[in-house]
Write a protein that holds these residues in place. Structure first.
Motif, PDB file in Angstrom:
ATOM      1  N   GLU A  62      -2.678  -9.623   1.345  1.00 44.48           N
ATOM      2  CA  GLU A  62      -1.684  -9.341   2.402  1.00 44.48           C
ATOM      3  C   GLU A  62      -0.755  -8.254   1.900  1.00 44.48           C
ATOM      4  O   GLU A  62       0.014  -8.454   0.961  1.00 44.48           O
ATOM      5  CB  GLU A  62      -0.909 -10.598   2.774  1.00 44.48           C
ATOM      6  CG  GLU A  62       0.023 -10.366   3.969  1.00 44.48           C
ATOM      7  CD  GLU A  62       0.579 -11.652   4.544  1.00 44.48           C
ATOM      8  OE1 GLU A  62       1.819 -11.770   4.588  1.00 44.48           O
ATOM      9  OE2 GLU A  62      -0.210 -12.532   4.928  1.00 44.48           O
ATOM     10  N   GLN A  63      -0.838  -7.105   2.548  1.00 44.78           N
ATOM     11  CA  GLN A  63      -0.112  -5.938   2.071  1.00 44.78           C
ATOM     12  C   GLN A  63       0.642  -5.257   3.210  1.00 44.78           C
ATOM     13  O   GLN A  63       0.151  -5.158   4.322  1.00 44.78           O
ATOM     14  CB  GLN A  63      -1.093  -4.922   1.470  1.00 44.78           C
ATOM     15  CG  GLN A  63      -1.911  -5.436   0.299  1.00 44.78           C
ATOM     16  CD  GLN A  63      -2.876  -4.387  -0.175  1.00 44.78           C
ATOM     17  OE1 GLN A  63      -3.975  -4.251   0.370  1.00 44.78           O
ATOM     18  NE2 GLN A  63      -2.471  -3.605  -1.178  1.00 44.78           N
ATOM     19  N   VAL A  64       1.812  -4.769   2.871  1.00 47.45           N
ATOM     20  CA  VAL A  64       2.575  -3.960   3.815  1.00 47.45           C
ATOM     21  C   VAL A  64       2.463  -2.495   3.375  1.00 47.45           C
ATOM     22  O   VAL A  64       2.453  -2.195   2.174  1.00 47.45           O
ATOM     23  CB  VAL A  64       4.055  -4.395   3.869  1.00 47.45           C
ATOM     24  CG1 VAL A  64       4.741  -4.238   2.514  1.00 47.45           C
ATOM     25  CG2 VAL A  64       4.814  -3.632   4.937  1.00 47.45           C
ATOM     26  N   GLY A 124      -3.857   9.785   6.995  1.00 48.11           N
ATOM     27  CA  GLY A 124      -4.746   8.879   7.716  1.00 48.11           C
ATOM     28  C   GLY A 124      -5.115   7.639   6.916  1.00 48.11           C
ATOM     29  O   GLY A 124      -6.298   7.401   6.646  1.00 48.11           O
ATOM     30  N   CYS A 125      -4.118   6.840   6.574  1.00 50.93           N
ATOM     31  CA  CYS A 125      -4.338   5.666   5.734  1.00 50.93           C
ATOM     32  C   CYS A 125      -5.091   4.573   6.500  1.00 50.93           C
ATOM     33  O   CYS A 125      -4.720   4.191   7.606  1.00 50.93           O
ATOM     34  CB  CYS A 125      -3.004   5.124   5.234  1.00 50.93           C
ATOM     35  SG  CYS A 125      -3.148   3.787   4.035  1.00 50.93           S
ATOM     36  N   ASP A 126      -6.141   4.054   5.894  1.00 50.57           N
ATOM     37  CA  ASP A 126      -6.984   3.048   6.529  1.00 50.57           C
ATOM     38  C   ASP A 126      -7.212   1.882   5.576  1.00 50.57           C
ATOM     39  O   ASP A 126      -7.204   2.043   4.346  1.00 50.57           O
ATOM     40  CB  ASP A 126      -8.337   3.675   6.905  1.00 50.57           C
ATOM     41  CG  ASP A 126      -9.111   2.845   7.925  1.00 50.57           C
ATOM     42  OD1 ASP A 126      -8.625   1.777   8.344  1.00 50.57           O
ATOM     43  OD2 ASP A 126     -10.221   3.293   8.311  1.00 50.57           O
ATOM     44  N   LEU A 127      -7.426   0.713   6.151  1.00 44.49           N
ATOM     45  CA  LEU A 127      -7.873  -0.456   5.404  1.00 44.49           C
ATOM     46  C   LEU A 127      -9.394  -0.489   5.433  1.00 44.49           C
ATOM     47  O   LEU A 127     -10.014   0.100   6.313  1.00 44.49           O
ATOM     48  CB  LEU A 127      -7.322  -1.736   6.037  1.00 44.49           C
ATOM     49  CG  LEU A 127      -7.813  -2.030   7.461  1.00 44.49           C
ATOM     50  CD1 LEU A 127      -8.885  -3.128   7.462  1.00 44.49           C
ATOM     51  CD2 LEU A 127      -6.649  -2.430   8.369  1.00 44.49           C
ATOM     52  N   GLU A 128      -9.995  -1.164   4.468  1.00 44.25           N
ATOM     53  CA  GLU A 128     -11.437  -1.436   4.502  1.00 44.25           C
ATOM     54  C   GLU A 128     -11.651  -2.813   3.882  1.00 44.25           C
ATOM     55  O   GLU A 128     -11.486  -2.983   2.667  1.00 44.25           O
ATOM     56  CB  GLU A 128     -12.242  -0.376   3.739  1.00 44.25           C
ATOM     57  CG  GLU A 128     -12.396   0.939   4.473  1.00 44.25           C
ATOM     58  CD  GLU A 128     -13.454   1.828   3.846  1.00 44.25           C
ATOM     59  OE1 GLU A 128     -14.646   1.467   3.926  1.00 44.25           O
ATOM     60  OE2 GLU A 128     -13.083   2.865   3.266  1.00 44.25           O
ATOM     61  N   ILE A 168       0.874  -1.177   0.000  1.00 46.29           N
ATOM     62  CA  ILE A 168       0.000   0.000   0.000  1.00 46.29           C
ATOM     63  C   ILE A 168       0.911   1.226   0.000  1.00 46.29           C
ATOM     64  O   ILE A 168       1.589   1.496   0.998  1.00 46.29           O
ATOM     65  CB  ILE A 168      -0.899   0.024   1.250  1.00 46.29           C
ATOM     66  CG1 ILE A 168      -1.800  -1.212   1.297  1.00 46.29           C
ATOM     67  CG2 ILE A 168      -1.724   1.306   1.285  1.00 46.29           C
ATOM     68  CD1 ILE A 168      -2.560  -1.360   2.611  1.00 46.29           C
ATOM     69  N   PRO A 169       0.982   1.970  -1.090  1.00 52.91           N
ATOM     70  CA  PRO A 169       1.884   3.131  -1.124  1.00 52.91           C
ATOM     71  C   PRO A 169       1.309   4.292  -0.324  1.00 52.91           C
ATOM     72  O   PRO A 169       0.129   4.622  -0.450  1.00 52.91           O
ATOM     73  CB  PRO A 169       1.968   3.458  -2.621  1.00 52.91           C
ATOM     74  CG  PRO A 169       0.669   2.962  -3.187  1.00 52.91           C
ATOM     75  CD  PRO A 169       0.266   1.770  -2.361  1.00 52.91           C
ATOM     76  N   LEU A 170       2.127   4.881   0.515  1.00 52.66           N
ATOM     77  CA  LEU A 170       1.664   5.993   1.355  1.00 52.66           C
ATOM     78  C   LEU A 170       2.687   7.117   1.299  1.00 52.66           C
ATOM     79  O   LEU A 170       3.819   6.958   1.759  1.00 52.66           O
ATOM     80  CB  LEU A 170       1.465   5.521   2.796  1.00 52.66           C
ATOM     81  CG  LEU A 170       0.982   6.577   3.800  1.00 52.66           C
ATOM     82  CD1 LEU A 170      -0.345   7.181   3.358  1.00 52.66           C
ATOM     83  CD2 LEU A 170       0.884   5.982   5.200  1.00 52.66           C
ATOM     84  N   LYS A 171       2.282   8.237   0.745  1.00 49.97           N
ATOM     85  CA  LYS A 171       3.200   9.359   0.582  1.00 49.97           C
ATOM     86  C   LYS A 171       3.266  10.232   1.818  1.00 49.97           C
ATOM     87  O   LYS A 171       4.301  10.854   2.094  1.00 49.97           O
ATOM     88  CB  LYS A 171       2.771  10.189  -0.630  1.00 49.97           C
ATOM     89  CG  LYS A 171       3.800  11.222  -1.054  1.00 49.97           C
ATOM     90  CD  LYS A 171       3.436  11.848  -2.389  1.00 49.97           C
ATOM     91  CE  LYS A 171       4.523  12.821  -2.841  1.00 49.97           C
ATOM     92  NZ  LYS A 171       4.198  13.429  -4.148  1.00 49.97           N
ATOM     93  N   LEU A 182      -2.891   3.552   9.712  1.00 50.55           N
ATOM     94  CA  LEU A 182      -1.755   2.751   9.252  1.00 50.55           C
ATOM     95  C   LEU A 182      -0.509   3.612   9.071  1.00 50.55           C
ATOM     96  O   LEU A 182      -0.585   4.784   8.693  1.00 50.55           O
ATOM     97  CB  LEU A 182      -2.109   2.073   7.927  1.00 50.55           C
ATOM     98  CG  LEU A 182      -3.266   1.069   7.964  1.00 50.55           C
ATOM     99  CD1 LEU A 182      -3.584   0.586   6.552  1.00 50.55           C
ATOM    100  CD2 LEU A 182      -2.935  -0.117   8.866  1.00 50.55           C
ATOM    101  N   LYS A 183       0.626   2.987   9.324  1.00 50.63           N
ATOM    102  CA  LYS A 183       1.919   3.649   9.140  1.00 50.63           C
ATOM    103  C   LYS A 183       2.826   2.713   8.344  1.00 50.63           C
ATOM    104  O   LYS A 183       2.567   1.502   8.252  1.00 50.63           O
ATOM    105  CB  LYS A 183       2.551   3.972  10.491  1.00 50.63           C
ATOM    106  CG  LYS A 183       2.870   2.758  11.339  1.00 50.63           C
ATOM    107  CD  LYS A 183       3.404   3.148  12.701  1.00 50.63           C
ATOM    108  CE  LYS A 183       3.815   1.926  13.533  1.00 50.63           C
ATOM    109  NZ  LYS A 183       2.712   0.952  13.706  1.00 50.63           N
ATOM    110  N   PRO A 184       3.891   3.231   7.760  1.00 49.98           N
ATOM    111  CA  PRO A 184       4.809   2.371   7.011  1.00 49.98           C
ATOM    112  C   PRO A 184       5.305   1.202   7.863  1.00 49.98           C
ATOM    113  O   PRO A 184       5.655   1.375   9.027  1.00 49.98           O
ATOM    114  CB  PRO A 184       5.951   3.327   6.638  1.00 49.98           C
ATOM    115  CG  PRO A 184       5.280   4.662   6.537  1.00 49.98           C
ATOM    116  CD  PRO A 184       4.251   4.663   7.640  1.00 49.98           C
ATOM    117  N   GLY A 185       5.295   0.029   7.264  1.00 54.21           N
ATOM    118  CA  GLY A 185       5.707  -1.185   7.963  1.00 54.21           C
ATOM    119  C   GLY A 185       4.556  -2.016   8.488  1.00 54.21           C
ATOM    120  O   GLY A 185       4.723  -3.210   8.769  1.00 54.21           O
TER     121      GLY A 185
END
Length: 335
Positions: free
Chosen positions: A329-331, A134-138, A126-129, A306-309
């Protein structure tokens, strides 16, 4: 039968996968891609089913199916629309904001149109810049349709469902309020979503597929710890037939349209706003919901986005504890 796309070009290579997800066989003589099969489903489906039967009997060339080699079953699609079928989730979010919930939310589905030009593979990061977004899974259920005529009835819509799968509908929660305040919907707050390795025909799901709903525990783990164990068939206010008919009210839908259920959410057995899995509850299918519950109970959210890692895992197991759709399954990866 179970279908997947191995990574190959922009649209993948269509393969048929065994029921236990151990083996695959190429389907290129029937259709080179899943979209091509959906475009000509009446011709392709019987041949694909025959190929699936031959695969189960070891009567065709086969290779080991590794989920890490799978692309999204539809790496890009003509349409991706996401509903909000579990109104319990909507009710909790509005309760935390102190907002009234209109009665129409129980009778008229919420839905938005997402970007469909690129889906993440089930093992893609999941790329997060910016972590401040506020990155979230759903964790959600999705269906893929054939052609659906404008004004289709619920029964016509149900008959048009070709495949069922899972999705991680990634959301950037802290970008949502400003976008919604413009009164024109999501854009930046809804980046690419990830699809499960395998999509399954409704008939192959047996009793788990009933009345346009997928029944079974949707398992969500966060960093190896159980986070959500909600049943996808429980508390689903709007079934997929109703959702598809809603989308098709004023327009026809093209074969290969993907429609999501929205975040899977169950009411708590004790009547409260929900409890973590560790406390005997069913947990949550997104971080926003646990933060909502924390706000209701404690006055403010505690669980971070979510945070990196961080590692997200989403899947559904059958009665023998075998994965039905494979696992997303994603990091989370800083970019």
């Amino acid at each position: 039968m179970k279908l997947a796309s191995l990574k190959h070009g922009r649209d993948g290579r269509l393969v048929v996968v065994s029921q236990d997800l151990a083996w695959f066989t190429d389907a290129f003589l029937i259709a080179p891609t899943l979209q091509a099969a959906l475009d000509d489903w009446d011709r392709c489906a019987p041949d694909l089913r025959a190929l699936a039967e031959s695969l189960e009997h070891g009567a065709v060339p086969r290779g080991r199916f590794h989920e890490r080699d799978a692309d999204a079953p539809l790496p890009r699609a003509y349409q991706w629309a996401d509903g909000s079928a579990y109104v319990n989730h909507v009710q909790l979010v509005r309760q935390a904001r102190g907002a009234e919930m209109p009665d129409s939310f129980w009778t008229d589905p919420l839905m938005y149109q997402g970007g469909s030009d690129g889906f993440l593979a089930p093992r893609d990061p999941i790329p997060l810049k910016d972590q401040a977004w506020g990155c979230d899974l759903e964790a959600e259920v999705v269906v893929v349709t054939g052609d659906v005529p404008m004004g289709a009835s619920r029964d016509e819509a149900l008959a048009a469902i070709r495949l069922v799968g899972l999705v991680n509908d990634v959301s950037l929660r802290n970008l949502i309020p400003a976008e919604l305040a413009k009164g024109f919907g999501f854009v930046q707050s809804k980046p690419a979503s990830a699809l499960s390795p395998v999509f399954v025909t409704p008939d192959a799901l047996g009793d788990r597929w009933q009345d346009g709903k997928l029944h079974g525990t949707l398992s969500v783990d966060l960093n190896g710890v159980p986070f959500g164990r909600a049943d996808a068939g429980v508390d689903m206010t709007f079934d997929f037939g109703t959702l598809i008919a809603h989308l098709a009210k004023t327009r026809a839908l093209g074969a290969g349209s993907i429609l999501g259920s929205g975040t899977v959410s169950n009411r708590d057995a004790r009547g409260g706003p929900g409890r973590p899995v560790a406390e005997g509850g069913l947990g949550y299918s997104c971080i926003a919901e646990v933060r909502t519950v924390e706000t209701i109970l404690r006055g403010q959210p505690v669980t971070p986005f979510l945070k990196p890692g961080d590692i997200v895992r989403i899947e559904m197991l059958d009665g023998k504890h075998h994965s039905i759709f494979g696992a997303i399954e994603q990091v989370v990866e800083a970019v």
